[in-house]
Design a protein around this motif. Structure first.
Motif, mmCIF file in Angstrom:
data_model
loop_
_atom_site.group_PDB
_atom_site.id
_atom_site.type_symbol
_atom_site.label_atom_id
_atom_site.label_comp_id
_atom_site.label_asym_id
_atom_site.label_seq_id
_atom_site.Cartn_x
_atom_site.Cartn_y
_atom_site.Cartn_z
ATOM 1 N N TYR A 16 0.815 -1.207 0.000
ATOM 2 C CA TYR A 16 0.000 0.000 0.000
ATOM 3 C C TYR A 16 0.854 1.265 0.000
ATOM 4 C CZ TYR A 16 -4.221 -2.726 0.325
ATOM 5 O OH TYR A 16 -5.241 -3.597 0.044
ATOM 6 N N ARG A 20 0.547 4.389 -2.662
ATOM 7 C CA ARG A 20 0.457 5.814 -2.304
ATOM 8 C C ARG A 20 1.537 6.642 -2.986
ATOM 9 N NH1 ARG A 20 -0.738 3.326 2.654
ATOM 10 N NH2 ARG A 20 1.378 3.680 3.435
ATOM 11 N N ARG A 21 2.691 6.048 -3.268
ATOM 12 C CA ARG A 21 3.791 6.776 -3.921
ATOM 13 C C ARG A 21 3.593 6.912 -5.426
ATOM 14 N NH1 ARG A 21 6.906 3.429 -0.531
ATOM 15 N NH2 ARG A 21 7.349 2.051 -2.284
ATOM 16 N N THR A 139 -7.009 0.106 7.890
ATOM 17 C CA THR A 139 -5.677 0.614 8.215
ATOM 18 C C THR A 139 -4.923 -0.303 9.166
ATOM 19 O OG1 THR A 139 -6.470 2.069 9.993
ATOM 20 C CG2 THR A 139 -6.351 3.003 7.763
ATOM 21 N N ASP A 144 -4.620 1.130 3.027
ATOM 22 C CA ASP A 144 -4.941 2.553 3.059
ATOM 23 C C ASP A 144 -4.311 3.189 1.831
ATOM 24 O OD1 ASP A 144 -5.316 5.244 3.683
ATOM 25 O OD2 ASP A 144 -3.792 5.255 5.252
ATOM 26 N N LEU A 145 -5.142 3.738 0.957
ATOM 27 C CA LEU A 145 -4.641 4.341 -0.274
ATOM 28 C C LEU A 145 -4.233 5.795 -0.095
ATOM 29 C CD1 LEU A 145 -7.239 2.821 -2.749
ATOM 30 C CD2 LEU A 145 -4.967 1.972 -2.163
ATOM 31 N N GLY A 146 -4.552 6.365 1.055
ATOM 32 C CA GLY A 146 -4.166 7.753 1.305
ATOM 33 C C GLY A 146 -5.362 8.668 1.337
#
Length: 191
Positions: A16, A20-21, A139, A144-146
């Motif tokens: 994950y 997110r990055r 979470t 959690d993708l952000g």
């Protein structure tokens, strides 16, 4: 509990973090799927009963229209006790998101460390997806993708089945009433 389970969680969190990055949601999804398939196929704590026969988990094609950033809105406080193998886990409603596909409650998962939790059920359950629903955000597991100040990033393409879908040794909290959508969500993991 074991060090291998710790490794599973670390690898899941890393998947994950890579999502997110990434600047491209669909590329991130493809990388996440490949990493998840490897984990399910090779890890000693896989929930699959026959991991050697596993090639890849089935997913619907990526649909960018099912990716949303939504603010967490106030909701009437509620506690939902979910039976698990060692008793119950409390879900405490902390808010609600209003999505084009319907509203979903946002829960705080009780227990040590806690975490945000958004499970959902939809019109595909029992037909093309697990009857108990899928997870959109968890979470505790690093799923959690952000998001940010604008709200939570909720992308149904990353929806996945809970471990209890694969293996009865796992007990999983399923979608309570405020997390049931009337429409089919043709995205994410399939049967």
């Amino acid at each position: 509990m074991s060090l291998t389970l710790l490794d599973w969680r670390r690898r899941t969190h890393a998947m994950y973090a890579a999502v997110r990055r990434s600047p491209d949601p669909q590329d991130a999804w493809l990388g996440w799927r490949a990493a998840r398939d490897r984990l399910f196929r090779t890890h000693p704590d896989t929930p699959l009963l026959e991991p050697a026969s596993h090639r890849e988990l089935p997913f619907a094609p990526y649909d960018p229209a099912l990716r949303f950033v939504a603010p967490v809105l106030p909701a009437e406080p509620a506690v939902h006790a979910v039976p698990v193998s060692e008793g119950t886990v409390d879900l405490t409603r902390i808010g609600r998101v209003e999505l084009p596909v319907g509203p979903l409650d946002v829960w705080w998962l009780g227990g040590y460390a806690g975490g945000l939790f958004v499970p959902f059920a939809d019109a595909t359950n029992r037909d093309t997806t697990y009857g108990g629903g899928r997870y959109l955000l968890d979470t505790v597991k690093g799923a959690d993708l952000g998001g940010g100040e604008g709200g939570l990033l909720l992308d149904f393409n990353f929806a996945y089945h809970p471990s209890c879908r694969y293996n009865p040794r796992w007990s999983c909290p399923l979608a309570p009433a405020g997390n049931r959508l009337d429409v089919p969500i043709v995205a994410g993991e399939l049967l």
